[in-house]
Design a protein around this motif. Structure first.
Motif, short mmCIF file in Angstrom:
data_model
loop_
_atom_site.label_atom_id
_atom_site.label_comp_id
_atom_site.label_asym_id
_atom_site.label_seq_id
_atom_site.Cartn_x
_atom_site.Cartn_y
_atom_site.Cartn_z
N VAL A 43 -2.23 6.11 3.76
CA VAL A 43 -1.69 4.78 3.53
C VAL A 43 -2.47 3.79 4.39
CG1 VAL A 43 0.31 3.28 3.73
CG2 VAL A 43 0.61 5.63 2.97
N ARG B 85 -1.79 1.28 -4.05
CA ARG B 85 -2.28 2.60 -3.59
C ARG B 85 -2.79 3.37 -4.80
NH1 ARG B 85 2.19 6.12 -0.92
NH2 ARG B 85 2.90 6.18 -3.09
N PRO C 1 0.80 -1.23 0.00
CA PRO C 1 0.00 0.00 0.00
C PRO C 1 0.83 1.28 0.00
CG PRO C 1 0.02 -0.98 2.18
CD PRO C 1 0.73 -1.95 1.28
#
Length: 407
Positions: free
Chosen positions: A374, A367, A182
């Motif tokens: 995050v 992401r 991520p």
């Protein structure tokens, strides 16, 4: 489903195996279904059945592993010659609640979530298998490829060991995998040669003493203080007994003791993890950690019982296979699609396969580009930008085709 060669800006034909839009939409739906129905390690019966059904629809012959969950499936017939490339996915979820809000596909199972991206990994390997199966039917897949859907990655020492015992590596010469990251934008992968994850073991400790009154700690074992000193002193002692570059770290996740403010308890429990960047230091870790715990406990007159649970070694990316993954990603997305990444302190049982065959794991960006927050792994609000599924599928298909050329 017909797969035509891609073309670059100059019109030159590149690798076949781009993901058709209809299959792209199907894979997103498949991933969301998995996300809504997470299953823990060695309990992935619904997940296994869903993967098996879809592979069979494509004319493939998946085999459920002898442990009861997980599958292995070959695309093409291995003739006993040059070993195959294997694509690996892990299929289990985590024992934590899904805390996402305003999400139509959040987990429907209480205290269960796909909060590590295994649903994405599974969908990527499934999608790559479907694309490669179509290429095989067209006579455009030069060499067979193996799909491995592995259970129980989150259960130490990892379901990879069971999968290996089930024979999934027979005929395999190289392996590749991805893990959601991520911190990396969708459309990119993070890659490095050498160690990309760390070793991870589990530590469980019981401390015991006679107990007593808090007015008279000098007459008994002050067990809470003993536990507190284990928590603070053991990591410091261990850190001073290995090369600092080994990154050997003891970190606690749970400590329990006592029931009343004026009673010194008879029992305390602690648990945590031991992580290490270096495989040689990892081999020394059990002796070092156990000795440090005993020293501190004895100093405070507490009896210690230690359960040191061996976990996984670091994932060490083979240089040649890492270059194959790099070349495959560049062929699909260009030179700017691969970024360097650092070694993580997270553990991954993909490392067990790499004790037997060379391989590489890449970090798959999940992401949404431009998103500032995050969503970390192993958190209840974790989610992935689903465009990463396309990236992963096309990365794997390109790697399989490049591997077939002898790269």
């Amino acid at each position: 489903m017909s797969l035509e060669p891609e073309a670059d800006l100059a019109g030159e034909a590149l690798l076949p195996g781009a993901l058709p839009e209809a299959l792209r939409a199907e894979l997103v739906a498949f991933r969301r279904d998995l996300h809504m129905h997470p299953e823990l390690g060695n309990q992935e019966f619904r997940t296994t059945a869903a993967i098996k059904e879809r592979l069979e629809q494509a004319g493939l012959k998946p085999r459920v592993l002898a442990v009861g969950t997980g599958l292995v499936c070959d695309i093409g017939d291995w003739d006993g010659g040059r070993p195959m490339l294997a694509l690996r996915a892990d299929i289990d979820g985590l024992p934590i609640p899904d805390t996402k809000t305003d999400c139509s596909y959040r987990s429907t199972v209480p205290d269960r979530a796909h909060a590590c991206g295994h649903d994405v990994h599974t969908t990527v390997v499934l999608g790559a298998g479907l694309v490669l199966a179509d290429l095989h039917r067209q006579g455009r897949l030069p060499r067979p490829v193996r799909l491995i859907f592995q259970p129980a990655e989150e259960v130490l020492p990892g379901g990879a060991a069971d999968a290996i015992d089930c024979g999934v590596l027979e005929g395999v010469g190289r392996m590749i995998a991805v893990h959601c990251d991520p911190r990396v934008d969708a459309g990119l992968i993070g890659l490095r040669e050498g160690a990309i994850t760390s070793a991870c073991d589990r530590l469980e400790i019981s401390l015991d003493g006679p107990g007593g009154h808090t007015a008279r700690p000098h007459l008994t074992t002050d067990l809470v203080t003993a536990a507190a000193r284990v928590v603070t002193d053991v990591p410091a002692l261990v850190a001073r007994r290995v090369d600092a570059r080994a990154g050997l770290a003891v970190t606690w996740g749970r400590i329990e003791s006592g029931h009343a403010p004026n009673v010194i308890p008879q029992h305390a429990e602690l648990s945590g993890t031991v992580r290490c960047l270096d495989i040689d230091a990892w081999r020394q870790a059990p002796d070092l950690v156990v000795a440090a715990i005993d020293e501190v406990a004895n100093l405070h007159r507490a009896k210690s019982e230690i359960n040191y649970v061996r976990g996984v070694p670091p994932v060490v990316n083979d240089p040649v296979v890492t270059e194959l993954v790099r070349d495959a990603m560049i062929a699909r997305r260009g030179v700017d699609s691969v970024e360097s990444t650092e070694q993580s302190l997270g553990g991954e049982d993909f490392s067990w396969y790499l004790q037997h065959v060379p391989g590489a794991m890449a970090r798959l960006g999940v992401r949404t580009p431009g998103e500032r927050a995050v969503r970390d792994l192993h958190q209840g609000d974790f989610d992935a930008d689903e465009s990463a599924i396309t990236v992963g599928v096309e990365l794997f298909t390109a790697a399989a085709l490049l591997d077939a050329t002898g790269r």
